[in-house]
Motif scaffolding. Structure first.
Motif, PDB file in Angstrom:
ATOM      1  N   ASP A 126      -2.095   1.032  -5.467  1.00  0.00           N
ATOM      2  CA  ASP A 126      -2.898   0.049  -6.190  1.00  0.00           C
ATOM      3  C   ASP A 126      -2.551  -1.347  -5.672  1.00  0.00           C
ATOM      4  OD1 ASP A 126      -4.046  -1.714  -7.999  1.00  0.00           O
ATOM      5  OD2 ASP A 126      -3.553  -0.512  -9.764  1.00  0.00           O
ATOM      6  N   ARG A 127      -3.478  -1.963  -4.950  1.00  0.00           N
ATOM      7  CA  ARG A 127      -3.205  -3.292  -4.385  1.00  0.00           C
ATOM      8  C   ARG A 127      -2.958  -4.342  -5.459  1.00  0.00           C
ATOM      9  NH1 ARG A 127      -8.003  -3.743   0.162  1.00  0.00           N
ATOM     10  NH2 ARG A 127      -7.340  -1.965   1.461  1.00  0.00           N
ATOM     11  N   GLN A 128      -3.768  -4.322  -6.497  1.00  0.00           N
ATOM     12  CA  GLN A 128      -3.650  -5.370  -7.517  1.00  0.00           C
ATOM     13  C   GLN A 128      -2.318  -5.301  -8.242  1.00  0.00           C
ATOM     14  OE1 GLN A 128      -7.106  -5.215 -10.054  1.00  0.00           O
ATOM     15  NE2 GLN A 128      -8.336  -6.421  -8.632  1.00  0.00           N
ATOM     16  N   ALA A 129      -1.723  -4.125  -8.312  1.00  0.00           N
ATOM     17  CA  ALA A 129      -0.401  -4.003  -8.924  1.00  0.00           C
ATOM     18  C   ALA A 129       0.712  -4.413  -7.958  1.00  0.00           C
ATOM     19  CB  ALA A 129      -0.175  -2.569  -9.403  1.00  0.00           C
ATOM     20  N   ASN A 130       0.333  -4.778  -6.717  1.00  0.00           N
ATOM     21  CA  ASN A 130       1.319  -5.131  -5.696  1.00  0.00           C
ATOM     22  C   ASN A 130       0.933  -6.419  -4.984  1.00  0.00           C
ATOM     23  OD1 ASN A 130       3.300  -2.620  -5.352  1.00  0.00           O
ATOM     24  ND2 ASN A 130       1.251  -1.817  -5.744  1.00  0.00           N
ATOM     25  N   ALA A 131       0.552  -7.419  -5.784  1.00  0.00           N
ATOM     26  CA  ALA A 131       0.225  -8.756  -5.265  1.00  0.00           C
ATOM     27  C   ALA A 131      -0.875  -8.716  -4.219  1.00  0.00           C
ATOM     28  CB  ALA A 131       1.482  -9.434  -4.703  1.00  0.00           C
ATOM     29  N   ASP A 132      -1.783  -7.727  -4.334  1.00  0.00           N
ATOM     30  CA  ASP A 132      -2.919  -7.576  -3.428  1.00  0.00           C
ATOM     31  C   ASP A 132      -2.508  -7.325  -1.969  1.00  0.00           C
ATOM     32  OD1 ASP A 132      -5.008  -7.850  -5.342  1.00  0.00           O
ATOM     33  OD2 ASP A 132      -4.629 -10.007  -5.391  1.00  0.00           O
ATOM     34  N   ALA A 133      -1.288  -6.851  -1.760  1.00  0.00           N
ATOM     35  CA  ALA A 133      -0.846  -6.522  -0.408  1.00  0.00           C
ATOM     36  C   ALA A 133      -1.658  -5.338   0.118  1.00  0.00           C
ATOM     37  CB  ALA A 133       0.646  -6.182  -0.409  1.00  0.00           C
TER      38      ALA A 133
END
Length: 445
Positions: free
Chosen positions: A27-34
């Motif tokens: 999940d990108r959003q849960a990881n600073a959009d990385a």
């Protein structure tokens, strides 16, 4: 705002393998959009407050506490591999042998027997034949895992599982997964398979009835020989409450709330995920063969190119196998995709895109000729690994299969005149030329 990778993947079904290998479980959003999965180089994670810490420790909410049990980078790898193998969950560990050992110990905990073939990887033969018996877990070996009558005859009251490799190393013999699964399930036993050689790109054993899948992710999944790892994947279909596996039905303190008087077994607490949760909670947490976040990151990167790598490597492996059959000093080639091989029909059924990147062959002469071939290659590297982007060569009885008892050699498909190849990404014509000159040179003088 862009959608998360996880949401994007959930918005369309079914996703094809290549897409899942790049996007699933993150999940990108849960990881600073990385866009790329970050490396969480942290031993522990902030519990934030007493209430949340208690809930995390008690399993009332999900999250991360300590990287010996779970880590966000490793979690992404586990989720992705579970998706690729069509399982309900996975536990990544520090090596392939840790995955094999944890799976076998978890199923036969407290003592039991495992039916297995003699043509397993050498360390697995040693584990079941010599080491695990010290813990009350014994291997009952059969000569041919596809002789279902012989396998059934080996099943007794203490049998806890049937274990095999989907594609044997180095013979490339293919196991009859559907037949073994049906046999195991008739006896209320799980089928555990090592799927390292083909990787989930070429074969997904759960689709054919397997219950537990293990991998050495060091090999084709990582693909570049730069990280050690393993994984256990649970299909989530086996009934662990059938009376043969008390470790799943007895109350266990670690997943209970003794202060509140609420007691749980792994089966009552986790249902169809009982096995994989026990591997994580009892084996990973206690024995501690932890996957490092950096190695997990390298494996995630490797997964992104797995499909394209396997396509080229398998095509090269087949071309090399066919070429070796034409050489004067080669007495036998083992590659199940070839016509006339003993398990060719199973190869066509289970692995229509190819059996993998390894093959083996025997040569005439003696150990001196074998050594000259090994020492004579210029492009192949003399390395005891498989699934690398580099092509590798090795003599199994002296390196990877030293632990195999000599009386098992014929059934295991190994001999002192056997050479194993793992085909990488070099140009196939260069690889063929390298083998040609090394083999020719081994018989001069």
């Amino acid at each position: 705002m862009s959608t998360t990778t996880q949401d994007h993947c959930n918005s369309q079904a079914p996703l094809r393998f290549e897409t899942k290998a790049i996007h699933s479980g993150y999940d990108r959003q849960a990881n600073a959009d990385a866009v790329s999965v970050p490396i969480y180089a942290s031993a522990a994670f902030d519990l934030e407050n007493a209430q949340r810490g208690d809930a995390l420790a008690g399993g009332a909410i999900s999250g991360f506490e300590y990287s010996r049990v779970a880590n966000p980078t490793v979690d992404a790898l586990e989720n992705r591999l579970a998706a690729l193998e069509n399982g309900v969950g996975a536990v990544a560990v520090s090596s392939g042998m840790a995955a094999v050992t944890y799976a076998l110990m978890c199923v036969a905990e407290g003592g039991g027997r495992i039916v297995a073939p003699v043509n397993l990887y050498g360390a697995s033969v040693d584990a079941l034949g010599d080491f695990l018996p010290q813990f009350g877990i014994h291997g009952d070996f059969v000569t041919d895992i596809n002789d279902l009558d012989a396998v059934e005859a080996a099943i007794g009251p203490q049998t806890k599982a049937i274990y095999t490799e989907t594609v044997a190393n180095p013979s490339t013999a293919v196991a009859d997964i559907e037949g073994l699964a049906a046999l195991a399930h008739r006896h209320d036993l799980p089928l555990i398979v090592d799927n390292t050689v083909p990787t989930p790109y070429l074969l997904r054993p759960i689709d054919f009835g397997a219950d537990i899948v293990v991998h050495s992710t060091t090999k084709g999944i990582t693909g570049h020989g730069n990280a050690i790892g393993g994984v256990v994947v649970d299909a989530g279909r086996f009934d662990w409450t059938n009376g043969k596996f008390p470790q799943f039905t007895r109350n266990d303190l670690v997943i209970s709330d003794q202060k509140a008087g609420k007691w749980n077994s792994f089966a009552s607490r986790f249902g169809n995920e009982a096995f994989i949760k026990r591997v994580r909670t009892k084996y990973l947490r206690t024995f501690g063969a932890v996957q490092s976040p950096f190695n997990a990151y390298l494996q995630l990167i490797g997964l992104e190119t797995l499909a394209v790598r396997e396509k080229q490597e398998v095509a090269s492996a087949l071309a090399i196998a066919e070429h070796l059959q034409t050489l004067a000093h080669v007495t036998r080639v083992n590659y199940a995709s070839l016509e006339g091989q003993s398990t060719h029909d199973f190869a066509r059924k289970y692995l229509p895109e190819g059996v993998g990147t390894i093959l083996s062959f025997t040569v005439d002469g003696d150990s001196t000729n074998v050594q000259r071939i090994l020492n004579g290659t210029k492009v192949f590297s003399y390395v005891p690994n498989i699934g690398d982007s580099r092509s590798l060569i090795v003599d199994p009885t002296h390196v990877t299969h030293r632990e195999v008892p000599q009386q098992y050699y014929d059934a295991a498909g190994v001999s002192d005149n056997l050479i194993r190849l793992s085909i990488g990404l070099e140009n196939v014509d260069d690889l063929i030329a390298d083998l040609d000159q090394a083999i020719a040179g081994a018989y001069i003088g």
